[in-house]
Design a protein around this motif. Structure first.
Motif, PDB file in Angstrom:
ATOM      1  N   VAL A   2       0.746  -1.218  -0.024  1.00  0.00           N
ATOM      2  CA  VAL A   2      -0.062  -0.017   0.052  1.00  0.00           C
ATOM      3  C   VAL A   2       0.655   1.218   0.163  1.00  0.00           C
ATOM      4  O   VAL A   2       1.847   1.148   0.789  1.00  0.00           O
ATOM      5  N   GLN A   3       0.499   2.058  -1.022  1.00  0.00           N
ATOM      6  CA  GLN A   3       1.384   3.474  -1.059  1.00  0.00           C
ATOM      7  C   GLN A   3       0.091   4.612  -0.842  1.00  0.00           C
ATOM      8  O   GLN A   3      -0.848   4.605  -1.365  1.00  0.00           O
ATOM      9  N   VAL A   4       0.649   5.522   0.420  1.00  0.00           N
ATOM     10  CA  VAL A   4      -0.276   6.646   0.532  1.00  0.00           C
ATOM     11  C   VAL A   4       0.507   7.777  -0.389  1.00  0.00           C
ATOM     12  O   VAL A   4       1.652   8.245  -0.075  1.00  0.00           O
ATOM     13  N   LYS A   5      -0.413   8.710  -1.015  1.00  0.00           N
ATOM     14  CA  LYS A   5       0.509   9.578  -1.649  1.00  0.00           C
ATOM     15  C   LYS A   5      -0.400  11.215  -1.339  1.00  0.00           C
ATOM     16  O   LYS A   5      -1.655  11.191  -1.663  1.00  0.00           O
ATOM     17  N   GLU A   6       0.343  12.090  -0.989  1.00  0.00           N
ATOM     18  CA  GLU A   6      -0.251  13.481  -0.636  1.00  0.00           C
ATOM     19  C   GLU A   6      -0.118  14.434  -1.979  1.00  0.00           C
ATOM     20  O   GLU A   6       1.248  14.121  -2.400  1.00  0.00           O
ATOM     21  N   SER A   7      -0.801  15.231  -2.122  1.00  0.00           N
ATOM     22  CA  SER A   7      -0.640  16.251  -3.164  1.00  0.00           C
ATOM     23  C   SER A   7      -1.017  17.664  -2.818  1.00  0.00           C
ATOM     24  O   SER A   7      -2.050  17.684  -1.839  1.00  0.00           O
ATOM     25  N   GLY A   8      -0.713  18.697  -3.321  1.00  0.00           N
ATOM     26  CA  GLY A   8      -1.170  19.956  -3.375  1.00  0.00           C
ATOM     27  C   GLY A   8      -0.448  21.025  -2.308  1.00  0.00           C
ATOM     28  O   GLY A   8      -0.919  21.891  -2.012  1.00  0.00           O
ATOM     29  N   GLY A   9       0.726  20.646  -1.845  1.00  0.00           N
ATOM     30  CA  GLY A   9       1.636  21.448  -1.022  1.00  0.00           C
ATOM     31  C   GLY A   9       1.980  22.828  -1.532  1.00  0.00           C
ATOM     32  O   GLY A   9       1.880  22.447  -2.994  1.00  0.00           O
ATOM     33  N   GLY A  10       2.237  23.482  -1.144  1.00  0.00           N
ATOM     34  CA  GLY A  10       2.819  24.828  -1.866  1.00  0.00           C
ATOM     35  C   GLY A  10       2.932  26.169  -0.851  1.00  0.00           C
ATOM     36  O   GLY A  10       2.936  25.972   0.413  1.00  0.00           O
ATOM     37  N   TYR A  37      -1.853  14.527   9.753  1.00  0.00           N
ATOM     38  CA  TYR A  37      -0.983  14.938  10.601  1.00  0.00           C
ATOM     39  C   TYR A  37      -0.030  15.912   9.965  1.00  0.00           C
ATOM     40  O   TYR A  37      -0.093  16.164   8.834  1.00  0.00           O
ATOM     41  N   ARG A  38       0.391  16.830  10.996  1.00  0.00           N
ATOM     42  CA  ARG A  38       1.587  17.714  10.331  1.00  0.00           C
ATOM     43  C   ARG A  38       2.530  17.874  11.494  1.00  0.00           C
ATOM     44  O   ARG A  38       2.511  17.548  12.612  1.00  0.00           O
ATOM     45  N   GLN A  39       3.848  18.148  10.785  1.00  0.00           N
ATOM     46  CA  GLN A  39       4.784  18.381  11.719  1.00  0.00           C
ATOM     47  C   GLN A  39       5.584  19.907  11.275  1.00  0.00           C
ATOM     48  O   GLN A  39       6.141  20.043  10.152  1.00  0.00           O
ATOM     49  N   ALA A  40       5.674  20.626  12.348  1.00  0.00           N
ATOM     50  CA  ALA A  40       6.297  21.940  11.883  1.00  0.00           C
ATOM     51  C   ALA A  40       7.849  21.653  12.617  1.00  0.00           C
ATOM     52  O   ALA A  40       7.841  21.023  13.196  1.00  0.00           O
ATOM     53  N   THR A  90       2.457  26.502   8.800  1.00  0.00           N
ATOM     54  CA  THR A  90       3.365  26.093   8.181  1.00  0.00           C
ATOM     55  C   THR A  90       3.978  24.623   8.728  1.00  0.00           C
ATOM     56  O   THR A  90       4.390  24.403   9.855  1.00  0.00           O
ATOM     57  N   ALA A  91       4.090  23.643   7.975  1.00  0.00           N
ATOM     58  CA  ALA A  91       4.418  22.310   8.320  1.00  0.00           C
ATOM     59  C   ALA A  91       4.432  21.512   7.000  1.00  0.00           C
ATOM     60  O   ALA A  91       4.074  21.808   5.999  1.00  0.00           O
ATOM     61  N   VAL A  92       4.932  20.225   7.498  1.00  0.00           N
ATOM     62  CA  VAL A  92       4.806  19.068   6.576  1.00  0.00           C
ATOM     63  C   VAL A  92       3.618  18.541   6.785  1.00  0.00           C
ATOM     64  O   VAL A  92       3.457  18.067   8.148  1.00  0.00           O
ATOM     65  N   TYR A  93       2.654  18.298   5.800  1.00  0.00           N
ATOM     66  CA  TYR A  93       1.495  17.666   6.173  1.00  0.00           C
ATOM     67  C   TYR A  93       1.357  15.992   5.686  1.00  0.00           C
ATOM     68  O   TYR A  93       1.850  15.996   4.469  1.00  0.00           O
ATOM     69  N   TYR A  94       0.974  15.027   6.627  1.00  0.00           N
ATOM     70  CA  TYR A  94       0.939  13.857   6.315  1.00  0.00           C
ATOM     71  C   TYR A  94      -0.364  13.079   6.128  1.00  0.00           C
ATOM     72  O   TYR A  94      -1.425  13.527   7.039  1.00  0.00           O
ATOM     73  N   CYS A  95      -0.730  12.472   5.111  1.00  0.00           N
ATOM     74  CA  CYS A  95      -1.993  11.474   5.164  1.00  0.00           C
ATOM     75  C   CYS A  95      -1.475  10.436   5.597  1.00  0.00           C
ATOM     76  O   CYS A  95      -0.573   9.577   5.246  1.00  0.00           O
ATOM     77  N   VAL A  96      -2.480   9.594   6.582  1.00  0.00           N
ATOM     78  CA  VAL A  96      -2.174   8.334   7.230  1.00  0.00           C
ATOM     79  C   VAL A  96      -3.417   7.694   7.342  1.00  0.00           C
ATOM     80  O   VAL A  96      -4.878   8.144   7.643  1.00  0.00           O
ATOM     81  N   ILE A  97      -3.354   6.211   6.641  1.00  0.00           N
ATOM     82  CA  ILE A  97      -4.491   5.563   6.483  1.00  0.00           C
ATOM     83  C   ILE A  97      -4.328   4.318   7.468  1.00  0.00           C
ATOM     84  O   ILE A  97      -3.325   3.870   7.593  1.00  0.00           O
ATOM     85  N   GLU A  98      -5.346   4.111   8.464  1.00  0.00           N
ATOM     86  CA  GLU A  98      -5.503   3.063   9.339  1.00  0.00           C
ATOM     87  C   GLU A  98      -5.793   1.567   8.468  1.00  0.00           C
ATOM     88  O   GLU A  98      -6.758   1.418   7.789  1.00  0.00           O
ATOM     89  N   LEU A 103      -0.828   1.522  10.676  1.00  0.00           N
ATOM     90  CA  LEU A 103      -0.677   3.043  10.099  1.00  0.00           C
ATOM     91  C   LEU A 103       0.039   3.289   8.857  1.00  0.00           C
ATOM     92  O   LEU A 103       1.497   2.931   9.023  1.00  0.00           O
ATOM     93  N   ILE A 104      -0.234   3.569   7.746  1.00  0.00           N
ATOM     94  CA  ILE A 104       0.398   3.683   6.690  1.00  0.00           C
ATOM     95  C   ILE A 104       0.390   5.280   6.446  1.00  0.00           C
ATOM     96  O   ILE A 104      -0.532   5.747   6.101  1.00  0.00           O
ATOM     97  N   TRP A 105       1.714   5.528   6.381  1.00  0.00           N
ATOM     98  CA  TRP A 105       2.111   7.136   6.117  1.00  0.00           C
ATOM     99  C   TRP A 105       2.417   7.562   4.708  1.00  0.00           C
ATOM    100  O   TRP A 105       3.115   6.679   3.978  1.00  0.00           O
ATOM    101  N   GLY A 106       2.005   8.559   4.370  1.00  0.00           N
ATOM    102  CA  GLY A 106       2.617   9.172   3.022  1.00  0.00           C
ATOM    103  C   GLY A 106       3.860   9.666   3.257  1.00  0.00           C
ATOM    104  O   GLY A 106       4.341   9.826   4.340  1.00  0.00           O
ATOM    105  N   GLN A 107       4.521  10.269   2.179  1.00  0.00           N
ATOM    106  CA  GLN A 107       5.838  10.728   2.508  1.00  0.00           C
ATOM    107  C   GLN A 107       5.552  12.255   2.922  1.00  0.00           C
ATOM    108  O   GLN A 107       6.610  12.904   3.231  1.00  0.00           O
ATOM    109  N   GLY A 108       4.478  12.944   2.722  1.00  0.00           N
ATOM    110  CA  GLY A 108       4.368  14.205   3.236  1.00  0.00           C
ATOM    111  C   GLY A 108       4.570  15.223   2.040  1.00  0.00           C
ATOM    112  O   GLY A 108       4.972  15.018   1.126  1.00  0.00           O
ATOM    113  N   THR A 109       3.814  16.222   2.304  1.00  0.00           N
ATOM    114  CA  THR A 109       3.914  17.376   1.561  1.00  0.00           C
ATOM    115  C   THR A 109       4.045  18.746   2.390  1.00  0.00           C
ATOM    116  O   THR A 109       3.406  18.933   3.335  1.00  0.00           O
TER     117      THR A 109
END
Length: 115
Positions: A2-10, A37-40, A90-98, A103-109
Motif C-alpha cells: 500500500v502506498q499513500v500519496k499526498e498532493s497539493g502542498g505549496g 498529521y502535520r509536523q512543523a 507552516t508544516a509538512v502535512y501527512y496523510c495516514v490510513i489505518e 498506520l500507513i504514512w504518506g511521504q508528506g507534502t
C-alpha cells in the motif's frame, strides 16, 4: 504494498486557503479511517484531523473552524481544506490510513504560509 500519496502542498499567503489531497491506489478510502498529521520545524508531530468510514469528523483545537477534512468517494481521495491560514500552519502535512491495524504514512507534502 500500500502506498499513500499526498498532493497539493505549496506556498500560501497568510489568510489564504489551500487544499491537500490524499490517494492510495488500490484502496477504497471510504472503508478506512483517514488521518491528517502535520509536523512543523522543531515541533512534535500533531494530529490535525481524521474522518471515519461512517463520516465522523474530528479536529485538533488549533484548526477547528478553519480546516475541513472530507472524502470524495467518486474520485477515491481524501481532502484537507485549509482556510484562514497563518504562518503557524507552516508544516509538512501527512496523510495516514489505518489499514489492517497498521498506520500507513504518506511521504508528506510541505505547506508554507508566508507573505
Amino acid at each position: 504494498q500500500v502506498q499513500v500519496k499526498e498532493s497539493g502542498g505549496g506556498l500560501v499567503q497568510p489568510g489564504g486557503s489551500h487544499r491537500l489531497s490524499c490517494a492510495a491506489p488500490g484502496l477504497i478510502l471510504s472503508i478506512y479511517r483517514i488521518h491528517w498529521y502535520r509536523q512543523a520545524p522543531g515541533k512534535q508531530r500533531e494530529l490535525v484531523a481524521f474522518i471515519t468510514p461512517s463520516g465522523f469528523l474530528n479536529y485538533a483545537s488549533s484548526v477547528k473552524g478553519r480546516f475541513t477534512i472530507s472524502r470524495d468517494d467518486a474520485k477515491n481521495v481524501a481532502n484537507l481544506q485549509m482556510d484562514s491560514l497563518s504562518p503557524e500552519d507552516t508544516a509538512v502535512y501527512y496523510c495516514v490510513i489505518e489499514y489492517g491495524g497498521d498506520l500507513i504514512w504518506g511521504q508528506g507534502t510541505q505547506v508554507t504560509v508566508s507573505s
